[in-house]
Write a protein that holds these residues in place. Structure first.
Motif, mmCIF file in Angstrom:
data_model
loop_
_atom_site.group_PDB
_atom_site.id
_atom_site.type_symbol
_atom_site.label_atom_id
_atom_site.label_comp_id
_atom_site.label_asym_id
_atom_site.label_seq_id
_atom_site.Cartn_x
_atom_site.Cartn_y
_atom_site.Cartn_z
ATOM 1 N N MET A 1 -17.275 -8.671 -30.630
ATOM 2 C CA MET A 1 -17.413 -10.070 -30.216
ATOM 3 C C MET A 1 -18.481 -10.251 -29.137
ATOM 4 S SD MET A 1 -13.473 -11.368 -29.873
ATOM 5 C CE MET A 1 -12.186 -10.819 -30.981
ATOM 6 N N GLY A 2 -19.083 -9.140 -28.692
ATOM 7 C CA GLY A 2 -20.153 -9.270 -27.717
ATOM 8 C C GLY A 2 -19.920 -8.630 -26.373
ATOM 9 N N LEU A 3 -18.752 -8.015 -26.169
ATOM 10 C CA LEU A 3 -18.514 -7.295 -24.921
ATOM 11 C C LEU A 3 -19.546 -6.180 -24.790
ATOM 12 C CD1 LEU A 3 -16.353 -7.007 -22.537
ATOM 13 C CD2 LEU A 3 -15.436 -5.107 -23.889
ATOM 14 N N LEU B 1 -13.958 -1.423 -9.575
ATOM 15 C CA LEU B 1 -15.286 -1.078 -10.073
ATOM 16 C C LEU B 1 -16.100 -2.325 -10.398
ATOM 17 C CD1 LEU B 1 -14.243 1.824 -12.491
ATOM 18 C CD2 LEU B 1 -15.137 2.040 -10.169
ATOM 19 N N HIS B 2 -15.410 -3.453 -10.529
ATOM 20 C CA HIS B 2 -16.070 -4.719 -10.878
ATOM 21 C C HIS B 2 -15.859 -5.763 -9.774
ATOM 22 C CE1 HIS B 2 -16.447 -3.027 -14.947
ATOM 23 N NE2 HIS B 2 -15.205 -2.623 -14.783
ATOM 24 N N ASP B 3 -15.504 -5.285 -8.566
ATOM 25 C CA ASP B 3 -15.237 -6.163 -7.427
ATOM 26 C C ASP B 3 -14.177 -7.209 -7.756
ATOM 27 O OD1 ASP B 3 -17.152 -4.933 -5.718
ATOM 28 O OD2 ASP B 3 -18.751 -6.052 -6.698
ATOM 29 N N ALA B 4 -13.214 -6.828 -8.563
ATOM 30 C CA ALA B 4 -12.164 -7.763 -8.974
ATOM 31 C C ALA B 4 -10.775 -7.262 -8.596
ATOM 32 C CB ALA B 4 -12.246 -8.003 -10.471
ATOM 33 N N GLY C 1 -7.175 -1.988 -18.372
ATOM 34 C CA GLY C 1 -7.761 -1.593 -17.089
ATOM 35 C C GLY C 1 -7.467 -2.582 -15.982
ATOM 36 N N GLY C 2 -6.325 -3.253 -16.076
ATOM 37 C CA GLY C 2 -6.017 -4.324 -15.133
ATOM 38 C C GLY C 2 -5.334 -3.916 -13.855
ATOM 39 N N ASN C 3 -5.526 -2.671 -13.412
ATOM 40 C CA ASN C 3 -4.971 -2.266 -12.117
ATOM 41 C C ASN C 3 -6.069 -2.318 -11.048
ATOM 42 O OD1 ASN C 3 -6.238 0.561 -11.907
ATOM 43 N ND2 ASN C 3 -5.134 0.732 -13.851
ATOM 44 N N ALA C 4 -5.652 -2.288 -9.794
ATOM 45 C CA ALA C 4 -6.597 -2.477 -8.685
ATOM 46 C C ALA C 4 -7.689 -1.415 -8.666
ATOM 47 C CB ALA C 4 -5.842 -2.483 -7.361
ATOM 48 N N ALA D 1 -16.010 -5.358 -17.797
ATOM 49 C CA ALA D 1 -14.553 -5.257 -17.774
ATOM 50 C C ALA D 1 -13.942 -6.204 -18.801
ATOM 51 C CB ALA D 1 -14.026 -5.590 -16.382
ATOM 52 N N PRO D 2 -13.256 -5.696 -19.820
ATOM 53 C CA PRO D 2 -12.651 -6.581 -20.823
ATOM 54 C C PRO D 2 -11.682 -7.583 -20.210
ATOM 55 C CG PRO D 2 -12.605 -4.298 -21.556
ATOM 56 C CD PRO D 2 -13.019 -4.273 -20.123
#
Length: 337
Positions: free
Chosen positions: A28-30, A76-79, A68-71, A35-36
């Motif tokens: 789909m373009g990722l 790695l993506h400043d999120a 990959g939704g843990n801190a 980060a998905p």
């Protein structure tokens, strides 16, 4: 605790899970390195399409886009400050699609590894790992998942930390490890050792098993290792759609829908209850798996030679337990991509 998954497990002898998240999103373009999980808020319609693809193909259960939704991973993506939000949104989109399915579909909150090494080999402590998994679990719970789904774990210590976090969140869970180095996880866990680990947990999973790894044949061998250890809980098998190959700047998996249909039936006959795909598994693979599971009668437990003949050879001569030295046909020169 009664859940939609536990009710399915009580009434069905097989449950079809979903396929790949990353492969579908890349289509789909990722882009590599993106980060998905950020797509949960930035491109929600793509995530709805991802989930709907699995449901329309016949999946009884699908995983949220929160692997990959843990801190640690989101840092790695400043999120790292958006853990709860991104998991909640990823789960709520899944709840929306499942509730519109017109049948019982389980939303499983994906929780992948932290990406860090636990003490004493690394710096990640048990307490910090539990905290990270718990934060993610609470976001998934708020978003409405039916069950938490810990996956692709290599370390028994990290698996135990995730189990404790699920208990803190008051949620049922399932857990899989990835076996890809001569039948062992990266940290050396064998199929038999995982069965023992699950039995020792204070908060055991509803179901356990293997995902990802090398290819469907290797995962089948690990599945037979689980069965030989006599587990009390349902087994999960989520194998890759063949072997990754690099072609024209992209990774492609060579597993056809027909091959994954063979794998699904073999997994059922070998003793798996929850059967799905991992990397490379698209809706067309899932649809073929569903048809095969519905139309083909249950058979005898397959041998290693039968598995190799139908799915291709194994990547190593042993599954790491010592019980199958020299068994099967070895696949050389291929590694997980």
């Amino acid at each position: 605790m009664s859940t939609s998954l536990s009710r399915l497990l009580e009434t069905r002898d097989w449950i079809l899970a979903d396929g790949a998240t990353g492969t579908n999103l890349f289509n789909m373009g990722l882009t590599a390195g993106e980060a998905p999980e950020l797509w949960n808020s930035d491109r929600p319609d793509n995530i709805r399409t991802l989930y709907r693809g699995a449901v329309d193909a016949g999946s009884d259960l699908f995983l949220t886009n929160t692997f990959g939704g843990n801190a640690s991973r989101l840092k790695l993506h400043d999120a790292q400050g958006r853990v709860r939000e991104l998991n909640r949104v990823g789960a709520s989109l899944g709840r929306e699609i499942a509730d519109a399915a017109g049948r019982s579909v389980v939303v499983a909150g994906s929780m992948g590894p932290t990406g860090e090494i636990m003490v004493p080999m690394g710096a990640l402590t048990h307490e910090l790992a539990v905290e990270m998994f718990h934060e993610q679990a609470e976001g998934l719970k708020e978003g409405g998942v039916d069950v938490l789904w810990v996956e692709t774990i290599s370390s028994p210590e990290e698996f135990a930390a995730a189990a404790e976090a699920c208990a803190k969140a008051g949620m049922p869970w399932c857990g899989t490890m990835s076996f890809d180095t001569a039948g062992r996880t990266m940290m050396g866990v064998t199929s038999a050792a995982m069965v023992a680990l699950v039995d020792q947990l204070a908060n055991p999973p509803l179901a356990f098993g293997a995902n990802c790894g090398v290819g469907a044949a290797d995962l089948m061998r690990t599945l037979l290792g689980f069965v030989a250890a006599g587990p009390e809980r349902p087994i999960i098998a989520k194998g890759n759609a063949g072997i990754p190959k690099y072609h024209d700047g992209h990774i492609h998996y060579d597993g056809t829908p027909d091959l994954m249909a063979e794998y699904a039936v073999l997994a059922r006959d070998a003793g798996a209850t929850i059967i799905g795909g991992c990397c490379g598994t698209m809706p067309e693979h899932l649809a073929a798996m569903r048809r095969a599971l519905e139309e083909r009668p249950r058979g005898a437990r397959p041998t290693l030679d039968e598995i190799a003949a139908k799915l291709g050879g194994f990547s190593s001569t042993s599954d790491g337990t010592g019980a199958d030295e020299g068994a099967g046909r070895e696949r050389r020169g291929r590694r997980r991509g």
